[in-house]
Each structure stands twice: as C-alpha cells, then as structure tokens.
Scaffold this motif. Structure first.
Motif, PDB file in Angstrom:
ATOM      1  N   UNK A 197     -48.692  20.168 -65.846  1.00  0.00           N
ATOM      2  CA  UNK A 197     -47.559  19.708 -65.022  1.00  0.00           C
ATOM      3  C   UNK A 197     -47.246  20.725 -63.929  1.00  0.00           C
ATOM      4  N   UNK A 198     -47.306  22.020 -64.284  1.00  0.00           N
ATOM      5  CA  UNK A 198     -47.032  23.083 -63.295  1.00  0.00           C
ATOM      6  C   UNK A 198     -48.099  23.083 -62.195  1.00  0.00           C
ATOM      7  N   UNK A 199     -49.374  22.916 -62.615  1.00  0.00           N
ATOM      8  CA  UNK A 199     -50.471  22.866 -61.632  1.00  0.00           C
ATOM      9  C   UNK A 199     -50.283  21.670 -60.707  1.00  0.00           C
ATOM     10  N   UNK A 200     -49.876  20.539 -61.283  1.00  0.00           N
ATOM     11  CA  UNK A 200     -49.672  19.318 -60.490  1.00  0.00           C
ATOM     12  C   UNK A 200     -48.548  19.522 -59.474  1.00  0.00           C
ATOM     13  N   UNK A 201     -47.470  20.201 -59.881  1.00  0.00           N
ATOM     14  CA  UNK A 201     -46.348  20.488 -58.961  1.00  0.00           C
ATOM     15  C   UNK A 201     -46.841  21.364 -57.808  1.00  0.00           C
ATOM     16  N   UNK A 202     -47.666  22.378 -58.132  1.00  0.00           N
ATOM     17  CA  UNK A 202     -48.225  23.256 -57.081  1.00  0.00           C
ATOM     18  C   UNK A 202     -49.063  22.441 -56.101  1.00  0.00           C
ATOM     19  N   UNK A 203     -49.810  21.460 -56.624  1.00  0.00           N
ATOM     20  CA  UNK A 203     -50.629  20.595 -55.759  1.00  0.00           C
ATOM     21  C   UNK A 203     -49.760  19.729 -54.857  1.00  0.00           C
ATOM     22  N   UNK A 204     -48.714  19.158 -55.436  1.00  0.00           N
ATOM     23  CA  UNK A 204     -47.806  18.297 -54.659  1.00  0.00           C
ATOM     24  C   UNK A 204     -47.189  19.099 -53.516  1.00  0.00           C
ATOM     25  N   UNK A 205     -46.767  20.340 -53.830  1.00  0.00           N
ATOM     26  CA  UNK A 205     -46.129  21.198 -52.810  1.00  0.00           C
ATOM     27  C   UNK A 205     -47.086  21.449 -51.651  1.00  0.00           C
ATOM     28  N   UNK A 206     -48.374  21.706 -51.962  1.00  0.00           N
ATOM     29  CA  UNK A 206     -49.323  22.094 -50.906  1.00  0.00           C
ATOM     30  C   UNK A 206     -49.961  20.891 -50.220  1.00  0.00           C
ATOM     31  N   UNK A 207     -49.893  19.692 -50.829  1.00  0.00           N
ATOM     32  CA  UNK A 207     -50.512  18.512 -50.198  1.00  0.00           C
ATOM     33  C   UNK A 207     -49.467  17.542 -49.641  1.00  0.00           C
ATOM     34  N   UNK A 208     -48.509  17.149 -50.474  1.00  0.00           N
ATOM     35  CA  UNK A 208     -47.571  16.091 -50.077  1.00  0.00           C
ATOM     36  C   UNK A 208     -46.567  16.572 -49.037  1.00  0.00           C
ATOM     37  N   UNK A 209     -45.996  17.764 -49.244  1.00  0.00           N
ATOM     38  CA  UNK A 209     -44.979  18.257 -48.289  1.00  0.00           C
ATOM     39  C   UNK A 209     -45.587  18.464 -46.895  1.00  0.00           C
ATOM     40  N   UNK A 210     -46.745  19.162 -46.767  1.00  0.00           N
ATOM     41  CA  UNK A 210     -47.354  19.263 -45.427  1.00  0.00           C
ATOM     42  C   UNK A 210     -47.675  17.902 -44.806  1.00  0.00           C
ATOM     43  N   UNK A 211     -48.193  16.965 -45.624  1.00  0.00           N
ATOM     44  CA  UNK A 211     -48.525  15.634 -45.103  1.00  0.00           C
ATOM     45  C   UNK A 211     -47.278  14.942 -44.565  1.00  0.00           C
ATOM     46  N   UNK A 212     -46.150  15.083 -45.280  1.00  0.00           N
ATOM     47  CA  UNK A 212     -44.884  14.475 -44.839  1.00  0.00           C
ATOM     48  C   UNK A 212     -44.407  15.103 -43.530  1.00  0.00           C
ATOM     49  N   UNK A 213     -44.551  16.425 -43.413  1.00  0.00           N
ATOM     50  CA  UNK A 213     -44.149  17.122 -42.175  1.00  0.00           C
ATOM     51  C   UNK A 213     -45.006  16.670 -40.991  1.00  0.00           C
ATOM     52  N   UNK A 214     -46.304  16.486 -41.240  1.00  0.00           N
ATOM     53  CA  UNK A 214     -47.204  16.029 -40.169  1.00  0.00           C
ATOM     54  C   UNK A 214     -46.829  14.614 -39.726  1.00  0.00           C
ATOM     55  N   UNK A 215     -46.553  13.733 -40.696  1.00  0.00           N
ATOM     56  CA  UNK A 215     -46.142  12.362 -40.366  1.00  0.00           C
ATOM     57  C   UNK A 215     -44.861  12.365 -39.541  1.00  0.00           C
ATOM     58  N   UNK A 216     -43.922  13.252 -39.914  1.00  0.00           N
ATOM     59  CA  UNK A 216     -42.671  13.389 -39.158  1.00  0.00           C
ATOM     60  C   UNK A 216     -42.921  13.818 -37.722  1.00  0.00           C
ATOM     61  N   UNK A 217     -43.823  14.807 -37.549  1.00  0.00           N
ATOM     62  CA  UNK A 217     -44.173  15.286 -36.202  1.00  0.00           C
ATOM     63  C   UNK A 217     -44.755  14.151 -35.374  1.00  0.00           C
ATOM     64  N   UNK A 218     -45.666  13.379 -35.998  1.00  0.00           N
ATOM     65  CA  UNK A 218     -46.326  12.304 -35.258  1.00  0.00           C
ATOM     66  C   UNK A 218     -45.416  11.118 -34.969  1.00  0.00           C
ATOM     67  N   UNK A 219     -44.380  10.938 -35.787  1.00  0.00           N
ATOM     68  CA  UNK A 219     -43.391   9.887 -35.493  1.00  0.00           C
ATOM     69  C   UNK A 219     -42.656  10.242 -34.194  1.00  0.00           C
ATOM     70  N   UNK A 220     -42.280  11.526 -34.063  1.00  0.00           N
ATOM     71  CA  UNK A 220     -41.616  12.002 -32.830  1.00  0.00           C
ATOM     72  C   UNK A 220     -42.570  11.934 -31.632  1.00  0.00           C
ATOM     73  N   UNK A 221     -43.828  12.322 -31.863  1.00  0.00           N
ATOM     74  CA  UNK A 221     -44.826  12.290 -30.779  1.00  0.00           C
ATOM     75  C   UNK A 221     -45.035  10.855 -30.287  1.00  0.00           C
ATOM     76  N   UNK A 222     -45.139   9.910 -31.235  1.00  0.00           N
ATOM     77  CA  UNK A 222     -45.340   8.501 -30.862  1.00  0.00           C
ATOM     78  C   UNK A 222     -44.184   7.981 -30.012  1.00  0.00           C
ATOM     79  N   UNK A 223     -42.959   8.347 -30.412  1.00  0.00           N
ATOM     80  CA  UNK A 223     -41.775   7.934 -29.627  1.00  0.00           C
ATOM     81  C   UNK A 223     -41.846   8.503 -28.215  1.00  0.00           C
ATOM     82  N   UNK A 224     -42.221   9.791 -28.111  1.00  0.00           N
ATOM     83  CA  UNK A 224     -42.300  10.446 -26.795  1.00  0.00           C
ATOM     84  C   UNK A 224     -43.388   9.816 -25.933  1.00  0.00           C
TER      85      UNK A 224
END
Length: 312
Positions: A197-224
């Motif tokens: 479970x701890x390893x899975x949490x570490x994976x989520x932190x390094x994969x899901x959070x960056x992916x969400x931040x990138x999607x957020x950046x591209x949502x703003x870029x698309x609007x611009x």
C-alpha cells in the motif's frame, strides 16, 4: 531485510524472453538498433543545444535534461537485456538488482517531474508571452531542474527501501528482463499488504499528481490558444505544445497502465512487452518527436553539418 539477503544472497536469474527462444535473435537485432538510435538522437540534441545560441532557451534547457535522462534510463536496462538475449549470462547479483531498481525508478520518477516542469514552461510561453523571459529566468530554470532530479531520487529511495524491507522467498527466477518492482513484489513470501500500500501511494504521488498538473497546464494553454485570432498564431502555439503533449501521452499512458494496476492482476509475460515500449521505444522516439517538428533544431543541425553556409 535479513530474509531477503539470506535467501537471495546469490542473486536472481532473469528469465527475459527465453520463453520465446525464436524471438530472441530478432529482439537482439532490433533492440541493438533502437539503442544505437537513442544514443545518437539524444546525444545530438544535447550537443546542438550547447553549440547553437538560438537554442539557449528554457525549452531546450529542459529538453537537454530530458535527453540526458533518456540516455541514462535506457542504459539502466538495455545493456543487461542484450547480454540476456545473447544467452551469455542471465544472472544478476542481489546488489546489482537493487542498484538497477533504484536507478531505474529514480530516472523514471525524475522524468515524471521534468515533464511537469516542461508543461509549466509551455504554459508560461503561451499564456504569459510578454513576461515569459522574466518568469523563466535562469535561476528558476536551474531550480526546477534540480527539484525534478531530487524529487525523482527521493521517490526512488522510498520505493527501493520499502522493497528491500519485504521478505522475499521462493524461486530465484525473475520473469522479466530487468529487476522490475512489480516482479520482485510477487516474490514476497508473507502478506505484505501494508508495504504494498505504501509503495502504491508513492507511485500515485509520482504519476497521478504530475499528470493532473500537466492536464491543468494544458487546459489553460488550450483556452489561451482558442483566444488567438490568427490561424498562423494558433498553429505556432500548437506546434510548440504538440510535441510535448505527445511525449506526455506516451510516457504517462504506459506508466499508468503498468504501475497503477493491482500487483495481483499484473501479467509478467504481457508486462515484459509493455516494458520494452516504455524502456526502449519512448526514449528513442523523444528526440524524433521534438526534432522532426522543430525548425530551430533542424536549422541548428544543418548549420553544424555545414549546410548553413550554403543557405547563408
């Protein structure tokens, strides 16, 4: 940790692709070719970015880091795989296995963070063009690059330490071509739900959070981009972001498919072929994706090859 050392002190046998002996020679040829292309492509980007003053920009600064990462990432697994495919040696010592796991995870995790940094750079270029040079100043660029490397190393240190704390037993065979975390986890000889479970949490932190931040950046870029009136302006904005978005989709797509599924449902045979994609194909494609669609890099390449004199 003691039980890991006592039962696996002499190391592991990497099964690799020995289940498909008819494939081994073909894989050896193709992987040797892809490895050579990756080394040439990524080294070319690093050299050109240093030689051509037009490429002394934040975008190419981060692209250099990505190319260096890809060189290290592919080298952490492929030489071992080529030795394995040639049938010379299928063994790996305990120490080398842990070292390979650590470096492989560190480089993959660093790439996760670096792709977020590159998305932020594209966001600043498209959404804040007038303040771009002030925002992406050399100090911030270097700080972001260091943060990516430190973040990747820390995540790897946590995951590798948790893995080493798991008591492993059973056969010494690893059904993979390198010391892949998911395959090592399957060798755990007692219920390690808490550690997993701890390893899975570490994976989520390094994969899901960056992916969400990138999607957020591209949502703003698309609007611009949609607010840009001229078609050529839109095309230019999409051009600078399209390459990065393609790399992000390939990298995160394969990472999520592999690492965000429960350990129990992980298929080792299928996992080996998916791993070929994210350890060999993606590092080879990255320089192609960035250079084929990029006039600056192509211009710098012709200049270095001496063609610049003809056109000038």
């Amino acid at each position: 940790m003691g039980s890991f050392n006592t039962s696996f002190g002499e190391g592991f046998i990497l099964v690799g692709f020995s289940d498909w002996p008819q494939l081994e020679f073909i894989l050896f040829i193709y992987i040797s070719l892809f490895y050579s292309l990756t080394l040439i492509g990524n080294t070319t980007i690093i050299v050109l970015s240093q030689l051509d003053p037009r490429l002394h920009t934040p975008m190419y600064f981060f692209l250099c880091h990505l190319s260096f990462l890809d060189l290290c990432y592919i080298t952490s697994t492929v030489p071992q795989l080529l030795i394995n495919l040639s049938g010379l040696d299928r063994t790996i010592s305990y120490g080398r296995c842990v070292a390979q796991l650590f470096f492989y995870l560190a480089l993959g995790s660093t790439e996760c963070v670096l792709l977020v940094v590159m998305a932020f750079d594209r966001y600043a270029a498209v959404c804040r063009p007038l303040h771009y040079t002030a925002i992406m100043n050399p100090l911030l660029c270097h700080s972001l690059a260091i943060a990516a490397w430190v973040g990747g190393l820390m995540n790897s240190l946590i995951q590798t330490s948790l893995m080493m704390a798991m008591p492993l037993c059973g056969l010494h065979y690893l059904n993979h071509f390198f010391c892949e975390m998911l395959v090592l986890q399957k060798l755990a000889c007692e219920d390690t739900g808490g550690t997993e479970a701890k390893i899975f949490v570490a994976r989520v932190i390094i994969i899901v959070i960056p992916a969400a931040l990138i999607l957020g950046s591209y949502a703003h870029i698309a609007q611009a981009v949609l607010r840009i009136k001229s078609m050529s302006g839109r095309r230019k904005a999409f051009g600078t972001c399209g390459s990065h978005l393609l790399v992000v989709c390939l990298f995160y797509g394969s990472a999520m498919y592999t690492y965000l599924q429960p350990t129990g449902s992980y298929s080792e045979s299928e996992g080996k072929f998916v791993a070929l994609f994210y350890t060999i194909i993606i590092p080879m494609l990255n320089p192609l994706i960035y250079t084929l669609r990029n006039k600056d890099v192509k211009g710098a390449l012709w200049k270095v090859l001496g063609r610049g004199r003809d056109s000038g």
